[in-house]
Design a protein around this motif. Structure first.
Motif, mmCIF file in Angstrom:
data_model
loop_
_atom_site.group_PDB
_atom_site.id
_atom_site.type_symbol
_atom_site.label_atom_id
_atom_site.label_comp_id
_atom_site.label_asym_id
_atom_site.label_seq_id
_atom_site.Cartn_x
_atom_site.Cartn_y
_atom_site.Cartn_z
ATOM 1 N N ILE A 179 4.912 -2.882 -9.498
ATOM 2 C CA ILE A 179 5.036 -1.420 -9.493
ATOM 3 C C ILE A 179 6.427 -0.948 -9.090
ATOM 4 O O ILE A 179 6.712 0.254 -9.149
ATOM 5 N N ALA A 180 7.291 -1.864 -8.671
ATOM 6 C CA ALA A 180 8.620 -1.496 -8.199
ATOM 7 C C ALA A 180 9.575 -2.648 -8.472
ATOM 8 O O ALA A 180 9.176 -3.713 -8.947
ATOM 9 N N GLU A 181 10.850 -2.440 -8.164
ATOM 10 C CA GLU A 181 11.825 -3.516 -8.260
ATOM 11 C C GLU A 181 12.001 -4.150 -6.894
ATOM 12 O O GLU A 181 12.397 -3.470 -5.925
ATOM 13 N N ASN A 182 11.670 -5.427 -6.783
ATOM 14 C CA ASN A 182 11.857 -6.139 -5.527
ATOM 15 C C ASN A 182 13.332 -6.468 -5.307
ATOM 16 O O ASN A 182 14.025 -6.876 -6.238
ATOM 17 N N ASN A 194 6.826 12.782 -8.067
ATOM 18 C CA ASN A 194 8.129 12.950 -7.438
ATOM 19 C C ASN A 194 8.865 11.630 -7.249
ATOM 20 O O ASN A 194 9.993 11.617 -6.763
ATOM 21 N N CYS A 195 8.245 10.518 -7.612
ATOM 22 C CA CYS A 195 8.857 9.204 -7.439
ATOM 23 C C CYS A 195 9.468 8.744 -8.760
ATOM 24 O O CYS A 195 8.769 8.594 -9.762
ATOM 25 N N ALA A 208 0.828 -1.210 0.000
ATOM 26 C CA ALA A 208 0.000 0.000 0.000
ATOM 27 C C ALA A 208 0.864 1.262 0.000
ATOM 28 O O ALA A 208 0.556 2.243 -0.691
ATOM 29 N N ILE A 209 1.940 1.242 0.776
ATOM 30 C CA ILE A 209 2.847 2.394 0.804
ATOM 31 C C ILE A 209 3.491 2.589 -0.566
ATOM 32 O O ILE A 209 3.530 3.711 -1.104
ATOM 33 N N ALA A 210 4.008 1.503 -1.137
ATOM 34 C CA ALA A 210 4.646 1.605 -2.455
ATOM 35 C C ALA A 210 3.655 2.059 -3.510
ATOM 36 O O ALA A 210 3.991 2.864 -4.396
ATOM 37 N N TRP A 211 2.440 1.556 -3.443
ATOM 38 C CA TRP A 211 1.379 1.936 -4.386
ATOM 39 C C TRP A 211 1.115 3.439 -4.319
ATOM 40 O O TRP A 211 0.997 4.116 -5.357
ATOM 41 N N ALA A 212 1.039 3.982 -3.102
ATOM 42 C CA ALA A 212 0.785 5.419 -2.947
ATOM 43 C C ALA A 212 1.987 6.246 -3.391
ATOM 44 O O ALA A 212 1.835 7.293 -4.032
ATOM 45 N N LEU A 213 3.195 5.801 -3.074
ATOM 46 C CA LEU A 213 4.392 6.515 -3.506
ATOM 47 C C LEU A 213 4.514 6.524 -5.023
ATOM 48 O O LEU A 213 4.896 7.537 -5.629
ATOM 49 N N ALA A 214 4.184 5.399 -5.653
ATOM 50 C CA ALA A 214 4.340 5.274 -7.107
ATOM 51 C C ALA A 214 3.418 6.206 -7.871
ATOM 52 O O ALA A 214 3.681 6.526 -9.043
#
Length: 430
Positions: free
Chosen positions: A40-43, A24-25, A14-20
Motif C-alpha cells: 500500500i506504500a513505498e517502503n 487526502n493521502c 495499521a496506521i498506513a492502512w488507515a492513512l491510505a
C-alpha cells in the motif's frame, strides 16, 4: 499530502492502512516498512528512523507534508524536535514529552505531581537498596526496567525471590542501559485496560477502549511479550470507570501544555490502566500508539485519519472530530515459534489472501519480508496481526480464529483464548 510513516511493525501497517484510505493521502512512504506496507506504500528500508537529520533530509527530498512517528525510539531520540524546528508537520511528541515513556521514574513523578492515581513505587540505581525495598513491600510485586525495553522489561513477581532475580537481571545488563535504573512498585489487582487519546495543545480526544494480552501463552501464562492479542471495545468497563479514565487522560493532557512540556506534545498519549477495587489507576503512560491496540482501534475509526493527525500536528484541537463504528474488533497475533525468546526467520507464509476473503477480516503484517523469490516470509517474533470486525464480540472472535486457521507457516504460535476471559464477564477476574 505526501506522508512518511516511521516504523515497521503491525502498528505502522495499521496506521498506513488507515492513512491510505483517505482522499487526502497522495504519496505514502513507510520506513523501514514490512511485507504488508509494501502493498500500500513505498517502503524505505535504508532510512535511519532514529536520526532526525536523516528523516529531515528524506522529507525535504520527497516533499513530505507530514511525518507520523510510530515507535517510541525515534520519539525519545528527538526526531520530532528536529522536524518541527525545520517547519515540517509531525505527529508525535518531542523528546521532552516522550520521556513519559522513556523513563518510568519520570512518568511516575509526573503522575504524582498531577494527582494521577497510580501504584506505590520507588526507583533504584543500586542493588542492595532495591532488594531491601522488595523485602519491605513483600510479594506479589512488580519490577520494571526504567528505560525502553521493547515491552519486555516488566516482571510481575509472585515471590520475593523472583523479584530479586529480576532486579539482578536488570542491573546485570539484560536490558542494556534501560535497566541501569529499576522501578519497583506494589502489585495492583484487577483487569487491565488501555485508553489512548489524541493530544494537542493540552486537549485530550479519547479513543475507544482496548484490552491487550501480554503473556505468551493461554491462561495468561508465560513471559511478557509485546502483545499476543487485543480487542476493542472492552465490555467489562463500567460507565463510571470509563468516565474516570477519560478524566485522568484529560488531566494528563492538560499537564503537557505546561512547563516543561509547553505545547510540543502533539500525538498520542497511551494510558495503561488497572481497574482496581478503588477505581482505575495508571500502570504506565506511553507516548505513541499501542501495538497491537492500534490494530483494533483504527479499523473502528470512521473519521479521516489524515485530517485528524494533521490537526493534531498543527495544534488545531478545535478541528478534531472523532467518530467510531459500533462494531467489535478482535486481533490475534501470530508469532514465530519460540517468541519472545529465540526464534527462526525465513519461514514461508501462506493463506493470507484466503483469510482476508472472510467478511470483516484484515491482516496487518508485523515481522514479514519478501525473499529473493518474491515469497512472503517471517522476519520477526510477532509475524502477523489477524483482525476481524463483527456485529458482536462473539462474532468478531469467531471470525478472527476462522482466519487464523487459514494462515500457515512453520512454527506458527498463537494464543487460543484472546477475549475469552472478558466474554465471561467481570467475575472472571475475581
Amino acid at each position: 499530502m505526501n506522508i512518511l510513516v516511521l516504523g515497521g511493525g503491525g502498528r505502522e501497517h495499521a496506521i498506513a492502512w488507515a492513512l491510505a484510505q483517505s482522499p487526502n493521502c497522495d504519496d505514502l512512504f513507510v520506513a523501514p516498512g514490512n511485507g504488508g506496507t509494501a502493498q500500500i506504500a513505498e517502503n524505505i528500508a535504508t532510512l535511519d528512523v532514529d536520526s532526525g537529520a536523516a528523516v529531515l533530509g528524506f522529507s525535504r527530498d520527497h516533499d513530505i507534508d507530514m511525518v507520523v512517528i510510530g515507535p517510541e525510539a525515534p520519539l525519545v531520540a528527538g526526531v520530532a524536535d528536529v522536524l518541527r524546528e525545520a517547519g515540517i508537520a509531525v505527529f508525535g511528541p518531542d523528546a521532552q514529552g516522550a520521556r513519559l515513556e522513556g523513563s518510568k521514574t519520570y512518568s511516575k513523578q509526573f503522575m504524582e505531581d498531577n494527582g494521577i492515581p497510580t501504584a506505590r513505587y520507588a526507583s533504584f540505581t543500586e542493588l542492595d537498596p532495591a532488594l531491601a525495598y522488595i523485602r519491605e513491600l513483600g510479594a506479589p510485586i512488580v519490577v520494571k526496567a526504567d528505560g525502553l525495553a521493547a515491552g519486555k522489561g516488566v516482571f510481575v513477581a509472585e515471590t520475593e525471590e523472583v523479584a530479586e532475580d529480576a532486579v539482578r537481571s536488570c542491573f546485570d545488563g539484560a536490558f542494556g542501559d534501560a535497566g541501569s535504573t529499576v522501578l519497583i512498585e506494589e502489585c495492583l489487582t484487577g483487569p487491565e485496560c488501555s485508553l489512548l487519546a489524541f493530544v494537542t495543545n493540552g486537549h485530550a480526544f479519547c479513543m475507544t477502549t482496548a484490552q491487550d494480552h501480554k503473556r505468551a501463552f493461554d491462561g495468561d501464562r508465560g513471559p511478557n511479550t509485546g502483545g499476543m492479542g487485543v480487542y476493542s471495545p472492552v465490555p467489562i468497563v463500567t460507565d463510571e470507570e470509563l468516565a474516570e479514565m477519560r478524566r485522568i487522560m484529560e488531566v494528563a493532557a492538560a499537564a503537557t501544555a505546561k512547563e516543561p512540556f509547553e505545547h510540543d506534545y502533539r500525538g498520542v498519549l497511551y494510558g495503561g490502566f488497572m481497574l482496581t477495587p478503588e477505581g482505575p489507576k495508571v500502570l504506565e503512560f506511553n507516548a505513541r500508539f499501542g501495538d497491537p491496540e492500534t490494530q483494533v482501534v483504527l479499523p473502528r475509526l470512521e473519521s479521516d485519519l489524515v485530517e485528524v493527525m494533521y490537526a493534531v500536528a498543527q495544534g488545531r484541537f478545535e478541528d478534531i472530530d472523532l467518530r467510531w463504528s459500533d462494531t467489535w474488533a478482535v486481533c490475534v497475533v501470530l508469532a514465530s515459534e519460540g517468541y519472545p525468546g529465540a526464534y527462526e526467520k525465513g519461514k514461508v507464509i501462506l493463506g493470507i489472501d484466503e483469510a482476508e476473503d472472510l467478511k470483516g477480516v484484515t491482516v496487518f503484517h508485523a515481522g514479514t519480508a519478501l525473499n529473493s523469490d518474491g515469497e512472503l516470509i517471517t522476519a520477526g517474533g510477532r509475524v502477523l496481526n489477524v483482525v476481524a470486525l463483527g456485529e458482536s464480540f462473539d462474532d468478531a472472535r469467531e471470525a478472527a480464529y476462522d482466519a487464523v486457521d487459514l494462515i500457515n507457516f512453520e512454527g506458527k504460535q498463537y494464543r487460543t483464548d484472546i477475549g475469552k476471559r472478558a466474554a465471561s464477564g467481570r467475575g472472571a477476574w475475581e
